[in-house]
Design a protein around this motif. Structure first.
Motif, PDB file in Angstrom:
ATOM      1  N   GLN A 187     -23.560 -20.710   8.787  1.00  0.00           N
ATOM      2  CA  GLN A 187     -23.410 -21.649   7.682  1.00  0.00           C
ATOM      3  C   GLN A 187     -23.126 -20.861   6.406  1.00  0.00           C
ATOM      4  OE1 GLN A 187     -23.460 -24.943   8.135  1.00  0.00           O
ATOM      5  NE2 GLN A 187     -24.029 -24.812  10.304  1.00  0.00           N
TER       6      GLN A 187
ATOM      7  N   ASP B 151     -25.209 -19.816  15.126  1.00  0.00           N
ATOM      8  CA  ASP B 151     -24.867 -20.784  14.098  1.00  0.00           C
ATOM      9  C   ASP B 151     -24.574 -20.032  12.804  1.00  0.00           C
ATOM     10  OD1 ASP B 151     -24.508 -23.371  13.042  1.00  0.00           O
ATOM     11  OD2 ASP B 151     -26.515 -23.311  12.166  1.00  0.00           O
TER      12      ASP B 151
ATOM     13  N   GLU C  85     -15.462 -16.502   8.308  1.00  0.00           N
ATOM     14  CA  GLU C  85     -16.145 -17.119   9.454  1.00  0.00           C
ATOM     15  C   GLU C  85     -15.596 -16.579  10.772  1.00  0.00           C
ATOM     16  OE1 GLU C  85     -17.485 -21.487  11.189  1.00  0.00           O
ATOM     17  OE2 GLU C  85     -15.962 -21.365   9.612  1.00  0.00           O
TER      18      GLU C  85
ATOM     19  N   SER D   8     -25.951 -18.094   6.178  1.00  0.00           N
ATOM     20  CA  SER D   8     -27.156 -18.328   6.979  1.00  0.00           C
ATOM     21  C   SER D   8     -26.773 -18.279   8.452  1.00  0.00           C
ATOM     22  CB  SER D   8     -27.777 -19.688   6.639  1.00  0.00           C
ATOM     23  OG  SER D   8     -28.172 -19.724   5.282  1.00  0.00           O
TER      24      SER D   8
ATOM     25  N   SER E 238     -19.241 -25.934   9.427  1.00  0.00           N
ATOM     26  CA  SER E 238     -19.955 -25.379   8.298  1.00  0.00           C
ATOM     27  C   SER E 238     -20.094 -26.443   7.234  1.00  0.00           C
ATOM     28  CB  SER E 238     -19.189 -24.186   7.736  1.00  0.00           C
ATOM     29  OG  SER E 238     -19.099 -23.175   8.695  1.00  0.00           O
ATOM     30  N   PRO E 239     -21.082 -26.321   6.316  1.00  0.00           N
ATOM     31  CA  PRO E 239     -21.197 -27.278   5.250  1.00  0.00           C
ATOM     32  C   PRO E 239     -19.971 -27.209   4.353  1.00  0.00           C
ATOM     33  CG  PRO E 239     -22.605 -25.390   4.847  1.00  0.00           C
ATOM     34  CD  PRO E 239     -22.096 -25.270   6.243  1.00  0.00           C
TER      35      PRO E 239
ATOM     36  N   GLU F 154     -23.151 -29.743  14.074  1.00  0.00           N
ATOM     37  CA  GLU F 154     -23.663 -28.394  14.286  1.00  0.00           C
ATOM     38  C   GLU F 154     -22.544 -27.376  14.307  1.00  0.00           C
ATOM     39  OE1 GLU F 154     -26.910 -26.410  17.184  1.00  0.00           O
ATOM     40  OE2 GLU F 154     -25.184 -27.292  18.138  1.00  0.00           O
TER      41      GLU F 154
ATOM     42  N   SER G  49     -22.430 -20.865   2.247  1.00  0.00           N
ATOM     43  CA  SER G  49     -22.592 -21.589   0.990  1.00  0.00           C
ATOM     44  C   SER G  49     -22.166 -20.705  -0.173  1.00  0.00           C
ATOM     45  CB  SER G  49     -24.045 -22.045   0.804  1.00  0.00           C
ATOM     46  OG  SER G  49     -24.922 -20.943   0.784  1.00  0.00           O
TER      47      SER G  49
END
Length: 432
Positions: free
Chosen positions: A95, A93, A82, A111, A34-35, A31, A97
């Motif tokens: 995220q 949170d 970030e 996101s 980040s991806p 969690e 991409s």
């Protein structure tokens, strides 16, 4: 003399806030990260869009990220993006991409999950010196533009206080942010010397108002300009007759300069900061010694991880030097970055600091718990005009709330070695 204190703080936010069970270690790490993001410095970022904004206006958050548009898609820029979003303090949170749109261009989609920013905060405290109860209602993201308002009050065995604050955040260059703070109280202030002896207590009716303007200079610097007004009607308490300060009306003008640079590592925020300010005032007092008070203050601090993302070292040093200040303008122990002095102590001159470690020990859906420990030193002027050097350890726990735009709660205990007494401290991560 050992002080024993207990504190109860009731936070009324959302019924679901504390209803979830702790996550496993793997879930926590998943969690908080980040991806996987594939940076390519040959690509240029042409657009950054957001998914999940509810209260926050897209036009507001775009001012935060516009400096990354038309810049290369590098790992460093993605990391700085970030960090910038974490510093806003609005999102639980984040995220990120990436989508490549041509041979030379890419778009970023962020996101987010927004934190709760409308916060009713009732509280109650009890200690060996008395009790306090009250509450505030605040919105830290008013109108979706990170404006802030606060309205509240509290009462205790020695005072009744009401306060209000409004802050307008500005993103336009050349237009400063503005904050206004008002407070009024009927109280019986009590002062202690460094030996914890009560030396002064009086009845007072007071009102204060302040306006502060802040303008950013580049990315890391800021200039502040403040104006203040204070009215104090002081009268003697029978126990300390003849020792109350004079009633007064005063005004003040302050200027300050600050620096701050931060970096987010997924657990803690690393920060280097420094500030310097000067305040000049005037009063209606007949005594020339107190008619034109002056005050100089400074603060420097830094915190960064060592060995692990979950362990960080921190230190902070600050001080205040005053001349011809009225007692009501004296500073408490926080002006010297310490908590080892009596809670009712105030002084016109102080310098001190602390250095220690903080470790994140557990992460939950609602936030994170850490333990901290530091050693504190301070040099302060007592009410007898003598200067004293004191030192001692300090430690406790901090609670970082993930789903609420409220930086942290902290509780700790400190020990003053030369004076041989304990102090309990509780703090909430918001200031007015």
């Amino acid at each position: 003399m050992k002080k024993i204190c207990t504190i109860l703080i009731f936070l009324v936010f959302s019924q679901a806030l504390f209803s979830q069970s702790p996550e496993t270690q793997a879930e926590q790490e998943a969690e908080s990260s980040s991806p996987e993001m594939q940076a390519d410095q040959n690509l240029t970022v042409t657009n950054i869009s957001f998914v999940g904004l509810k209260k926050t206006r897209n036009s507001y958050i775009q001012t935060t990220v516009k400096k990354f548009i038309n810049e290369p898609l590098t790992d460093e820029n993605l990391h700085d993006l970030e960090t910038a979003l974490q510093l806003e303090g609005l999102f639980d949170d984040i995220q990120i991409s990436i989508a490549q749109t041509s041979d030379t261009e890419a778009e970023i989609t962020v996101s987010v999950k927004e934190k709760i920013t409308f916060i009713p905060l009732p509280f109650a405290m009890y200690s060996s010196s008395g009790f306090m109860a009250g509450g505030v209602v605040m919105d830290t993201n008013a109108f979706g533009q990170k404006h802030m308002f606060m309205l509240g009050g509290f009462f205790s065995n020695t005072s009744k206080t009401a306060m209000a604050s409004i802050a307008k955040n500005s993103r336009a260059k050349g237009i400063p942010s503005v904050s206004i703070f008002l407070s009024g109280s009927k109280s019986s202030p009590e002062y202690e010397n460094l030996d914890e002896d009560t030396i002064l207590k009086y009845d007072a009716l007071s009102f204060s108002a302040s306006v502060s303007l802040s303008e950013k200079i580049g990315e890391h610097f800021a200039f502040t300009n403040g104006y203040g007004f204070k009215y104090l009607d002081a009268s003697d308490d029978s126990k300390y007759e003849g020792r109350s300060p004079e009633s007064l009306v005063s005004g003040s003008l302050s200027v300050g300069f600050g620096y701050s640079k931060s970096d987010w590592n997924g657990v803690f925020m690393s920060t280097n900061s420094a500030s310097l300010s000067v305040e000049a005032g005037f009063t209606n007092l007949d005594d020339e010694n107190y008619r034109y008070p002056l005050g100089f203050s400074f603060a420097i601090g830094e915190q960064h991880p060592i060995f692990s993302e979950r362990l960080r070292i921190y230190q902070r040093y600050s001080g205040f030097y005053g001349r011809k200040n009225h007692l009501s303008s004296f500073k408490g122990q926080s002006a010297g970055s310490v908590s080892i002095l009596p809670g009712n102590f105030a002084t016109e001159r102080i310098i001190g600091g602390n250095a220690g470690l903080e470790v994140a020990i557990a992460k939950f859906n609602w936030g994170m718990v850490s333990l901290y420990s530091d050693y504190q030193i301070v040099y302060a002027q007592d009410f007898d005009d003598d200067y004293h050097f004191m030192h001692g350890p300090n430690g406790g726990a901090r609670f970082y709330l993930a789903k609420i735009a409220f930086p942290a709660l902290a509780m700790g205990v400190s020990y003053n070695v030369p004076k041989n007494y304990w102090q309990f401290a509780a703090a909430m991560g918001v200031s007015f």
